[in-house]
Structure formats: structure tokens, C-alpha cells
Design a protein around this motif. Structure first.
Motif, mmCIF file in Angstrom:
data_model
loop_
_atom_site.group_PDB
_atom_site.id
_atom_site.type_symbol
_atom_site.label_atom_id
_atom_site.label_comp_id
_atom_site.label_asym_id
_atom_site.label_seq_id
_atom_site.Cartn_x
_atom_site.Cartn_y
_atom_site.Cartn_z
ATOM 1 N N THR A 118 0.821 -1.210 0.000
ATOM 2 C CA THR A 118 0.000 0.000 0.000
ATOM 3 C C THR A 118 0.860 1.267 0.000
ATOM 4 N N PHE A 119 2.153 1.115 0.282
ATOM 5 C CA PHE A 119 3.080 2.234 0.169
ATOM 6 C C PHE A 119 3.544 2.278 -1.291
ATOM 7 N N GLY A 120 3.199 3.347 -1.982
ATOM 8 C CA GLY A 120 3.531 3.454 -3.406
ATOM 9 C C GLY A 120 5.010 3.289 -3.684
ATOM 10 N N TRP A 121 5.861 3.947 -2.905
ATOM 11 C CA TRP A 121 7.309 3.857 -3.108
ATOM 12 C C TRP A 121 7.818 2.440 -2.852
ATOM 13 N N PHE A 122 7.197 1.741 -1.887
ATOM 14 C CA PHE A 122 7.612 0.380 -1.570
ATOM 15 C C PHE A 122 7.262 -0.549 -2.729
ATOM 16 N N LYS A 123 6.051 -0.394 -3.246
ATOM 17 C CA LYS A 123 5.625 -1.221 -4.383
ATOM 18 C C LYS A 123 6.517 -0.960 -5.595
ATOM 19 N N GLN A 124 6.843 0.305 -5.845
ATOM 20 C CA GLN A 124 7.727 0.636 -6.966
ATOM 21 C C GLN A 124 9.106 0.001 -6.769
ATOM 22 N N ALA A 125 9.647 0.108 -5.569
ATOM 23 C CA ALA A 125 10.957 -0.491 -5.285
ATOM 24 C C ALA A 125 10.896 -2.008 -5.458
ATOM 25 N N TYR A 126 9.827 -2.631 -4.965
ATOM 26 C CA TYR A 126 9.646 -4.077 -5.097
ATOM 27 C C TYR A 126 9.586 -4.465 -6.574
ATOM 28 N N ASP A 127 8.794 -3.732 -7.353
ATOM 29 C CA ASP A 127 8.665 -4.028 -8.781
ATOM 30 C C ASP A 127 10.004 -3.869 -9.498
ATOM 31 N N ILE A 128 10.790 -2.855 -9.115
ATOM 32 C CA ILE A 128 12.113 -2.645 -9.718
ATOM 33 C C ILE A 128 13.036 -3.807 -9.385
ATOM 34 N N VAL A 129 13.036 -4.227 -8.121
ATOM 35 C CA VAL A 129 13.897 -5.347 -7.704
ATOM 36 C C VAL A 129 13.505 -6.619 -8.455
ATOM 37 N N ILE A 130 12.225 -6.900 -8.537
ATOM 38 C CA ILE A 130 11.758 -8.087 -9.269
ATOM 39 C C ILE A 130 12.153 -7.990 -10.737
ATOM 40 N N SER A 131 12.018 -6.819 -11.328
ATOM 41 C CA SER A 131 12.404 -6.606 -12.730
ATOM 42 C C SER A 131 13.901 -6.850 -12.934
ATOM 43 N N ILE A 136 18.336 -10.216 -14.804
ATOM 44 C CA ILE A 136 19.567 -10.961 -14.515
ATOM 45 C C ILE A 136 19.396 -12.424 -14.885
ATOM 46 N N LYS A 137 18.279 -13.008 -14.469
ATOM 47 C CA LYS A 137 18.060 -14.429 -14.738
ATOM 48 C C LYS A 137 17.906 -14.734 -16.225
ATOM 49 N N SER A 138 17.413 -13.768 -16.995
ATOM 50 C CA SER A 138 17.244 -14.009 -18.425
ATOM 51 C C SER A 138 18.449 -13.563 -19.249
ATOM 52 N N SER A 139 19.454 -12.979 -18.601
ATOM 53 C CA SER A 139 20.633 -12.498 -19.329
ATOM 54 C C SER A 139 21.491 -13.658 -19.811
ATOM 55 N N ALA A 140 22.228 -13.394 -20.869
ATOM 56 C CA ALA A 140 23.121 -14.411 -21.438
ATOM 57 C C ALA A 140 24.193 -14.811 -20.433
ATOM 58 N N ILE A 141 24.696 -13.847 -19.684
ATOM 59 C CA ILE A 141 25.763 -14.162 -18.726
ATOM 60 C C ILE A 141 25.241 -15.060 -17.608
ATOM 61 N N HIS A 142 24.006 -14.818 -17.162
ATOM 62 C CA HIS A 142 23.419 -15.678 -16.130
ATOM 63 C C HIS A 142 23.225 -17.084 -16.678
ATOM 64 N N GLN A 143 22.705 -17.168 -17.895
ATOM 65 C CA GLN A 143 22.481 -18.482 -18.507
ATOM 66 C C GLN A 143 23.790 -19.244 -18.651
ATOM 67 N N SER A 144 24.839 -18.536 -19.062
ATOM 68 C CA SER A 144 26.147 -19.163 -19.243
ATOM 69 C C SER A 144 26.713 -19.647 -17.911
ATOM 70 N N ILE A 145 26.679 -18.778 -16.916
ATOM 71 C CA ILE A 145 27.226 -19.150 -15.603
ATOM 72 C C ILE A 145 26.380 -20.250 -14.974
ATOM 73 N N ALA A 146 25.062 -20.138 -15.115
ATOM 74 C CA ALA A 146 24.173 -21.159 -14.549
ATOM 75 C C ALA A 146 24.463 -22.519 -15.167
ATOM 76 N N ALA A 147 24.705 -22.531 -16.461
ATOM 77 C CA ALA A 147 25.024 -23.803 -17.130
ATOM 78 C C ALA A 147 26.338 -24.374 -16.608
ATOM 79 N N ARG A 148 27.332 -23.503 -16.427
ATOM 80 C CA ARG A 148 28.627 -23.969 -15.921
ATOM 81 C C ARG A 148 28.530 -24.447 -14.476
#
Length: 176
Positions: A118-131, A136-148
Motif C-alpha cells: 500500500t506504500f507506493g514507493w515500496f511497491k515501486q521499489a519491489y517491482d524494480i527489484v523483481i524486474s 539478470i536471470k534471463s541475461s546471457a551471462i546468467h544463462q552461461s554461468i548457470a550452465a557452468r
């Protein structure tokens, strides 16, 4: 030339950050923190605590959550600093010691999420962190490191299996 050097440095930094994320969060969560979280969530006293938390003012919840969250993150940063300066055992112990507080904080967030959002700034911060986490998880570097690290992760799971079994047996003993 300068752009290539900056790109290489950026890749190295991202690689280190992603590796730390995968090792400390995913492995630690799966093998240690998740069983603790499951245990905490199943306690009858927490059912009463959830009802109590539901009655708390949203501002009180925000202060409580932010205090716990800040403590957990600072402990993690300090633990990584210790590990980075060669004090691996102390850093690992500190990181492991923060896991119950992190599990409790995660539980509190889950219980209080509706009010915290219900805190607008908190929701925005949460959405940014999730984004950011999703990027990061969909990045090529994450995929490469995750595979290794998949083989390393499987090796660690096998090695940590006795620890996970011990924690699960301890939880069952405490429940009875």
C-alpha cells in the motif's frame, strides 16, 4: 578499444555478481533456508502471529520489515566482505547465521505483503527489484554461468544432502 575493455570489465563484474547470487542464494536457500522457512511457517504459534501481524498498522509493519531486511542484507554484505578478505570460515558462519533471520523476514514479508504494497514507493521499489532479478536471470551471462555451475550445484547437493537430511530430522524431532 576502450569500449571493449569496459565491456570486459562489466562482464567480469556481472559474472562475479551472478555467481555469488547463484551460489549464496539459490544453493543456500534450497538446502538450508527453505527447510527452516517451512518449519517456521508450520509452527502453530506462527498462525497466531500471522493473525497478530494482520492486525498491525501498516506503518509498524513497514518499520519492522525494513529493520529486519536491512539487518539481513548488511549481515550478507559483511559476510561477503569477510570471505573476500580471506576469512572464509568466519564469513560463511556469519552468512549461515543470518539464514534464520532471513527466513523469518521472508515469512513476515509474505504475511504483510498486501499491507506493505500500500506504500507506493515500496511497491515501486519491489517491482524494480523483481524486474532486475528477472533481467539478470534471463541475461546471457546468467544463462552461461548457470550452465557452468549446474555440475557444481549437483555436486554440492550431493555433498549437502546429509546436512539437509539432518536439518529435516531436527525439524521433525522439534515438531514431536
Amino acid at each position: 578499444m576502450v569500449k571493449r575493455i569496459i565491456a570486459k570489465i562489466t562482464d567480469i563484474i556481472l559474472g562475479i555478481l551472478v555467481t555469488v547470487y547463484i551460489i549464496l542464494e539459490e544453493l543456500v536457500w534450497e538446502n538450508i533456508a527453505e527447510p527452516i522457512y517451512t518449519f517456521i511457517h508450520g509452527l502453530a504459534i506462527l498462525q497466531k502471529a500471522e493473525a497478530f501481524i494482520d492486525r498491525l498498522d501498516r506503518h509498524v509493519l513497514l518499520v519492522l520489515f525494513l529493520a529486519l531486511f536491512t539487518q539481513v542484507e548488511l549481515l550478507g554484505i559483511f559476510a561477503l566482505k569477510l570471505i573476500g578478505t580471506g576469512k572464509v570460515i568466519a564469513g560463511t558462519a556469519l552468512y549461515a547465521g543470518k539464514i534464520p533471520v532471513a527466513a523469518f523476514t521472508f515469512w513476515l514479508f509474505r504475511v504483510a505483503k498486501e499491507k506493505l504494497m500500500t506504500f507506493g514507493w515500496f511497491k515501486q521499489a519491489y517491482d524494480i527489484v523483481i524486474s532486475i532479478i528477472e533481467k539478470i536471470k534471463s541475461s546471457a551471462i546468467h544463462q552461461s554461468i548457470a550452465a557452468r555451475l549446474k555440475a557444481v550445484k549437483e555436486w554440492l547437493k550431493i555433498r549437502m544432502s546429509p546436512t539437509k537430511l539432518y536439518i529435516n530430522k531436527l525439524i521433525e524431532t522439534l515438531r514431536s
